[in-house]
Design a protein around this motif. Structure first.
Motif, PDB file in Angstrom:
ATOM      1  N   LEU A 253       0.830  -1.202   0.000  1.00 49.39           N
ATOM      2  CA  LEU A 253       0.000   0.000   0.000  1.00 49.39           C
ATOM      3  C   LEU A 253       0.869   1.258   0.000  1.00 49.39           C
ATOM      4  O   LEU A 253       0.575   2.214  -0.718  1.00 49.39           O
ATOM      5  CB  LEU A 253      -0.927   0.006   1.207  1.00 49.39           C
TER       6      LEU A 253
ATOM      7  N   TRP B 153      -2.847  -6.971  -6.354  1.00 50.40           N
ATOM      8  CA  TRP B 153      -4.158  -6.983  -5.702  1.00 50.40           C
ATOM      9  C   TRP B 153      -5.247  -6.761  -6.741  1.00 50.40           C
ATOM     10  O   TRP B 153      -5.000  -6.225  -7.824  1.00 50.40           O
ATOM     11  CB  TRP B 153      -4.263  -5.865  -4.662  1.00 50.40           C
TER      12      TRP B 153
ATOM     13  N   LEU C 293      -7.448  -3.245  -3.387  1.00 51.91           N
ATOM     14  CA  LEU C 293      -6.664  -2.013  -3.307  1.00 51.91           C
ATOM     15  C   LEU C 293      -7.503  -0.891  -2.700  1.00 51.91           C
ATOM     16  O   LEU C 293      -7.032  -0.147  -1.829  1.00 51.91           O
ATOM     17  CB  LEU C 293      -6.179  -1.604  -4.699  1.00 51.91           C
TER      18      LEU C 293
ATOM     19  N   ALA D  74      -3.296  -1.524  -9.206  1.00 46.82           N
ATOM     20  CA  ALA D  74      -3.666  -2.714  -8.448  1.00 46.82           C
ATOM     21  C   ALA D  74      -2.945  -3.944  -8.986  1.00 46.82           C
ATOM     22  O   ALA D  74      -2.425  -4.771  -8.212  1.00 46.82           O
ATOM     23  CB  ALA D  74      -5.175  -2.915  -8.504  1.00 46.82           C
TER      24      ALA D  74
ATOM     25  N   ALA E 272       2.088   1.861  -3.432  1.00 46.57           N
ATOM     26  CA  ALA E 272       1.029   2.389  -4.289  1.00 46.57           C
ATOM     27  C   ALA E 272       0.755   3.856  -3.978  1.00 46.57           C
ATOM     28  O   ALA E 272       0.561   4.676  -4.880  1.00 46.57           O
ATOM     29  CB  ALA E 272      -0.242   1.552  -4.110  1.00 46.57           C
TER      30      ALA E 272
END
Length: 284
Positions: free
Chosen positions: A165, A191, A196, A186, A168
């Motif tokens: 995360l 994911w 996500l 994602a 991202a």
């Protein structure tokens, strides 16, 4: 105003400390626009009043009593707010990444999206103890050291954040992905889009698309400061056209970009508009 970097062990998640002690002859009001940071305010004295900013032309723009806070935590926002105090303010502001706030305060960040919460409602008695200890400690350096100790302890025992995360999030911050490329983002982290989004709401507070929208708005603000034409800003920031920029700007601030610039330049009844660039929606 006194600023200091947090202990290296808290960085980069905890970005800055700012001690403040202000005294003015009259009350101060300030429009704070959406940002990609979470802010902790630990107040030592009179409270800050927060009210949702109203669109230009509506009555009561920042003029309602609002909600009063002495110490608070403010999550990510997609709309502007107005902060006001009676001219005196004393305390410490801590600016941090949202995923760090998730660990430190053990709270799903979606519960703080577009809102603020009294710190005592989150922490209970420790909130009063911390603010009291900071207020009684002589000198800003010693206060910042005490804050380092408190936050480090909570960081060690709080829920861990997902490394995927954080990656991202940093892609969005750096401009490596936008709301229209969430599917690709994602896939890169392995994911599904739904997972996500669920992780973003839990540990960031907003969906990836809403987060990208706030970050795009912040980019547009920086280009406004560079005095670029609105058409160029719209193209550079990934808006469909200038009309799209105007709509997004008005949704987030209650005014068009040109009106925002005019009011910020001339004050428009506010002590300051957006003096802090990449910080939180809360300001003294």
């Amino acid at each position: 105003m006194v600023t200091q970097l947090p202990h290296p062990g808290l960085r980069p998640g905890v970005r800055s400390y700012r001690g403040f002690r202000l005294a003015f002859e009259r009350s101060r009001r300030r429009l704070e626009v959406p940002n990609a940071s979470v802010t902790l305010v630990l107040g030592f004295g009179d409270p800050l009043r927060i009210n949702r900013a109203q669109p230009v032309g509506q009555t009561g723009q920042g003029g309602q009593p609002g909600t009063s806070y002495t110490s608070l935590l403010s999550g990510l926002h997609t709309r502007a707010s107005v902060g006001e105090h009676d001219g005196r303010a004393h305390g410490i502001e801590v600016v941090m990444a949202p995923w760090t706030a998730f660990t430190l305060f053990r709270t799903p960040m979606a519960e703080l999206a577009d809102s603020m919460v009294d710190l005592a409602d989150l922490l209970g008695r420790p909130a009063y103890d911390l603010a009291g200890a900071l207020a009684e400690t002589p000198g800003w350096a010693a206060r910042f050291t005490l804050l380092d100790t408190f936050l480090t302890s909570r960081a060690r025992t709080g829920p861990p954040v997902s490394h995927r995360l954080v990656w991202a999030w940093r892609q969005l911050v750096s401009g490596g992905a936008t709301g229209s490329t969430v599917a690709k983002l994602a896939g890169t982290v392995g994911w599904s889009e739904r997972h996500l989004e669920r992780r973003f709401r839990e540990q960031i507070g907003l969906s990836p698309k809403a987060t990208a929208r706030v970050l795009r708005f912040r980019h547009a603000l920086r280009l406004l400061d560079a005095h670029l034409p609105l058409s160029q800003i719209a193209a550079a920031c990934g808006y469909y056209d200038q009309a799209h920029l105007n709509r997004d700007f008005k949704a987030m601030t209650g005014r068009s970009p040109s009106r925002f610039i005019t009011e910020r330049t001339h004050g428009a009844g506010f002590a300051n508009w957006t003096g802090r660039r990449d910080r939180s929606p809360v300001s003294y």
